[in-house]
Enzyme design. Structure first.
Site, short mmCIF file in Angstrom:
data_model
loop_
_atom_site.label_atom_id
_atom_site.label_comp_id
_atom_site.label_asym_id
_atom_site.label_seq_id
_atom_site.Cartn_x
_atom_site.Cartn_y
_atom_site.Cartn_z
N HIS A 28 0.80 -1.23 0.00
CA HIS A 28 0.00 0.00 0.00
C HIS A 28 0.84 1.29 0.00
CE1 HIS A 28 0.26 0.03 4.41
NE2 HIS A 28 -0.64 -0.91 4.57
N HIS A 82 -5.02 -9.24 14.32
CA HIS A 82 -5.04 -8.03 13.48
C HIS A 82 -5.84 -8.35 12.22
CE1 HIS A 82 -3.97 -4.48 11.40
NE2 HIS A 82 -2.83 -4.86 10.87
N GLU A 84 -6.15 -6.63 9.30
CA GLU A 84 -5.79 -6.17 7.95
C GLU A 84 -5.69 -7.37 7.02
OE1 GLU A 84 -2.57 -3.31 7.81
OE2 GLU A 84 -3.09 -2.77 5.75
N ASP A 86 -3.79 -8.63 4.90
CA ASP A 86 -2.62 -9.51 4.76
C ASP A 86 -2.62 -10.59 5.85
OD1 ASP A 86 -2.20 -7.18 6.35
OD2 ASP A 86 -0.04 -7.42 6.30
N HIS A 148 -1.31 -1.20 14.53
CA HIS A 148 -1.53 0.09 13.96
C HIS A 148 -2.94 0.29 13.46
CE1 HIS A 148 -1.18 -0.95 9.50
NE2 HIS A 148 -1.08 -2.08 10.15
N ASP A 167 1.68 -6.84 13.87
CA ASP A 167 2.60 -6.05 13.03
C ASP A 167 3.77 -5.44 13.82
OD1 ASP A 167 1.33 -6.52 10.64
OD2 ASP A 167 0.25 -4.64 10.60
N TYR A 195 10.29 -0.29 8.20
CA TYR A 195 8.93 -0.73 8.52
C TYR A 195 8.28 0.23 9.53
CZ TYR A 195 5.07 -3.82 9.66
OH TYR A 195 3.82 -4.34 9.83
N HIS A 228 5.22 -10.22 10.43
CA HIS A 228 6.06 -10.08 9.24
C HIS A 228 7.53 -10.23 9.64
CE1 HIS A 228 2.74 -8.44 6.84
NE2 HIS A 228 2.49 -7.60 7.81
#
Ligand code: FEO
Length: 401
Positions: A28, A82, A84, A86, A148, A167, A195, A228
């Site tokens: 993104h 989380h 999101e 991904d 986040h 994250d 990151y 990640h």
């Protein structure tokens, strides 16, 4: 039995069962030249539990890694730390295939997953401080809202000291090495900083509170298992201290000169400013947006004290490359910066006013007069650029003394 995709043992009962994305180059808007991983974790407890899932196209890779340890249909619980995509993009399909007894998320996670998945999954909310019994061990939960996303939470497997931290403490880095201690320290610091700057930076005040909350929790954390990049199992202070430093955003004696140019006039000004800063002992990074990705600019700003932004005027506007980067960095909210503005123009000269307005919105204190010139800068204009650099340098000296 051999497996094409294998799980990696993280602790006595925890396995990494994520996926490696070797080819992703844009996350993104954040450039990811070294790929990424989507980490999911399998806890082989009495209640077999999957912590987070992976980006949708990688579901089969994750299920294959799980299958190297246990039949995926044996999974009892899924925990979504989380929402999101991904980490949740394949959640509905995984639920359909695995048919877990229950799926858990934070209160905000239940809401967000509802907005992403639009039904199809019954998700149970777990609250701050709650524990979930996995039979022979427990999973504890800590809300980490806005690290986040509003839904974000940490899960802690106390028996084995594993903090599943989604994250946080992660990086976009595709490697076969699963543990941070298998990788060079300078690589880890660079990737973690990139990151942090591109994902976590706007939430730095929340990061400081979360670090304090984790520290006061008394949780005996042995392993940080992010969503990640590599897993931290040695010298956790390395990444925790870096997060504290980055979150504090103390200004340093470093200036970032960021500009774009049409006919090299704004570039001549940028170079004069950068030379002046360097002469005064400031560490300078000069970045031309004609060639540089926006992600590099926010990385350089992470530990800077000043931003000096320059753009020519094109059709009464900023040059598009500068509009792009300024929009991006404004959203990431670097704090405690001073700054100044410069640029060349042909007749109307709006670019410097636009840059001043953006720096004001970013709460960057403009400490030197703007330098603008018609067409090509002459010696007097370049001397004003030199003076701009000297002013910034003097201000940085007092603020970082
Ligand atoms: Fe890795 Fe915020 O998703």
């Amino acid at each position: 039995m051999a497996h094409v995709y294998s799980a990696v043992k993280v602790s006595e009962s925890v396995y990494w069962v994520g996926a490696i994305d070797w080819s992703i180059r844009d996350f993104h808007g954040y450039t990811t030249p070294h790929g990424s991983t989507y980490n999911a974790y399998l806890i082989v407890a009495d209640k077999i539990t999957l912590v987070d899932t992976v980006k949708s196209p990688f579901m089969d890779e994750m299920l294959a890694r799980i299958a190297s340890v246990v039949d995926p249909s044996k999974i009892d619980y899924i925990v979504s730390n989380h929402s999101e995509q991904d980490h949740s993009g394949c959640l509905l399909e995984v639920i359909d295939r695995v048919k877990p007894e229950k799926v858990f998320a934070s209160t905000m996670g239940v809401k967000t997953l509802g907005e992403i998945l639009h039904g199809g999954a019954q998700i149970v909310a777990v609250k701050e401080g709650e524990s979930l019994s996995l039979g022979n061990m427990e999973l504890k939960f800590m809300e980490t809202r806005m690290i986040h996303w509003p839904d974000s939470m940490f899960s802690f497997l106390e028996k084995e000291g594993v903090l599943f931290c989604q994250d946080a403490f992660g990086m976009h880095l595709a490697t076969f090495e699963r543990f941070a201690d298998e990788l060079p320290t300078d690589m880890l610091e660079y990737e973690a900083a990139t990151y942090y700057a591109n994902i976590v930076l706007p939430y730095s005040p929340v990061v400081l509170k979360a670090l304090e909350k984790v520290s006061k929790s008394g949780w005996p954390i042995q392993i940080l298992a992010p969503d990640h990049g590599p897993i931290w199992r040695k010298d956790l202070g390395f990444i925790l201290d870096l997060y504290k430093k980055w979150a504090l955003q103390k200004p340093s004696n470093k200036a970032v000169v960021v500009y774009a140019t049409m006919w090299h006039s704004t570039e001549m000004m940028a170079k004069a400013i950068a030379e002046s800063l360097a002469q005064a002992g400031v560490k300078v990074k000069i970045l031309s947006m004609n060639e540089t990705h926006r992600s590099e600019v926010i990385y350089e700003l992470l530990e800077a004290g000043a931003i000096v932004a320059g753009s020519p005027t094109l059709n009464n506007n900023l040059l598009p490359q500068m509009a792009d980067v300024m929009t991006y960095i404004k959203g990431l909210k670097p704090a405690n910066l001073i700054g100044a503005v410069f640029g060349s123009y042909g007749w109307s000269g709006e670019s410097v006013k636009d840059l001043e307005a953006i720096l004001n919105e970013m709460k960057v204190e403009i400490v030197a007069p703007t330098v603008a010139t018609k067409h090509v800068p002459d010696k007097d204009v370049l001397m004003k650029c030199h003076e701009l650099g000297q002013t910034i340098a003097a201000q940085l000296k007092t603020r970082t003394a």
